[in-house]
Design a protein around this motif. Sequence first.
Motif, short mmCIF file in Angstrom:
data_model
loop_
_atom_site.label_atom_id
_atom_site.label_comp_id
_atom_site.label_asym_id
_atom_site.label_seq_id
_atom_site.Cartn_x
_atom_site.Cartn_y
_atom_site.Cartn_z
N PHE A 130 -15.16 -24.00 7.51
CA PHE A 130 -14.47 -22.76 7.89
C PHE A 130 -12.96 -22.98 7.99
CE2 PHE A 130 -13.01 -19.44 10.80
CZ PHE A 130 -13.65 -18.32 10.29
N ILE A 131 -12.57 -24.02 8.71
CA ILE A 131 -11.14 -24.33 8.86
C ILE A 131 -10.54 -24.68 7.51
CG2 ILE A 131 -9.48 -25.93 9.88
CD1 ILE A 131 -11.30 -26.06 12.34
N ASP A 132 -11.26 -25.44 6.70
CA ASP A 132 -10.77 -25.78 5.36
C ASP A 132 -10.51 -24.52 4.53
OD1 ASP A 132 -10.92 -28.48 5.92
OD2 ASP A 132 -12.90 -28.74 4.98
N TYR A 133 -11.39 -23.55 4.66
CA TYR A 133 -11.24 -22.29 3.92
C TYR A 133 -9.97 -21.58 4.35
CZ TYR A 133 -12.27 -17.67 2.01
OH TYR A 133 -12.20 -16.47 1.32
N LEU A 134 -9.74 -21.50 5.66
CA LEU A 134 -8.54 -20.82 6.15
C LEU A 134 -7.27 -21.53 5.70
CD1 LEU A 134 -9.48 -19.88 9.84
CD2 LEU A 134 -9.74 -18.52 7.78
N ARG A 135 -7.26 -22.84 5.79
CA ARG A 135 -6.06 -23.58 5.42
C ARG A 135 -5.78 -23.49 3.92
NH1 ARG A 135 -4.47 -28.70 8.96
NH2 ARG A 135 -2.66 -28.30 7.63
#
Length: 309
Positions: A130-135
């Motif tokens: 999830f965090i990877d997607y946002l970044r």
Amino acid sequence: MYISQGLVEQHIHGAFGIDFMTCSNDAIIEAARKLHSCGVTAFFPTVMTDDIAKIKQRISVIKKAMSVKDNKSAQIAGIHLEGPFINPEKSGIHQKEYIQPLDIDIFKNIEDDAVKIVTLAPELDKKGNFIDYLRAKNIKVSAGHCLGADLSKVCQITHLYNAMAGFNHRTPSTVVSALTCNEIYTEIIADSKHVSDDVLKITFKQKPIEKILLISDALPLAHSDKTEHIFAGQTIYNKNGNLVNEQGTIAGSSMLLCDIIKNITDKKLLTIEEALKAASYNQLNYHGLTSNIKIYWNAKNEIEEIVNC
């Protein structure tokens, strides 16, 4: 006098009686003009945890206001999404029934290029994507309303000490990780109500000033004659400058950044140069923004004059 660039409010829910969760785009434009008169060159209207359809509608309203250009208004630099991807155990005044799991498909329902900051609980990113997607979308990921201490993937911390696991000398915590990681930016509400003056002193000694982001976390009651306001599904009261709900849970601040700067400089917690670095220069650099105003500060660390550039 001391001259600075404009201030940046990267975490603000409203002010002047204007609520970014309920108001019209015209009211947001009005708030932008009033924030300009308080020395703000740019701000990120902050959207709370709510029903997904409501969040989507709020993003749409704010985007409409972003398209209006006025040299006597603060620039709407983007949207700060505080929730709904937070830990229910540290929800604060966020409504628990609207909290969502860290699921990319859920985020895609509200995804928009106007969203520039997302506050979430990193420990709930169970799949690790999830965090990877946002970044990958160039969104600044902020750890907040959380319990976890792993900050390896986040860009910043949301309102340090508030709504997170506190200092513990035996087990990892978000607070300790934030204070010891010099690479990570750290928001802090330095109104002497959300964080005591002694803890502010510790923070300013430990954390490089270049990584501190002063925020107001202002609510609609800030700079307003109103003494109460319905916010996040509950009544918030202004009790001598403390904004709390019926249970006494602290909400956002009744101060704006110009007030916070005067508070911490009057108490000699920071010099005016340090305070302005944390309220202006750091944030402008962090977000790649430029200031459209210059502020002249008098000897009392109050705004004397604002000049458009």
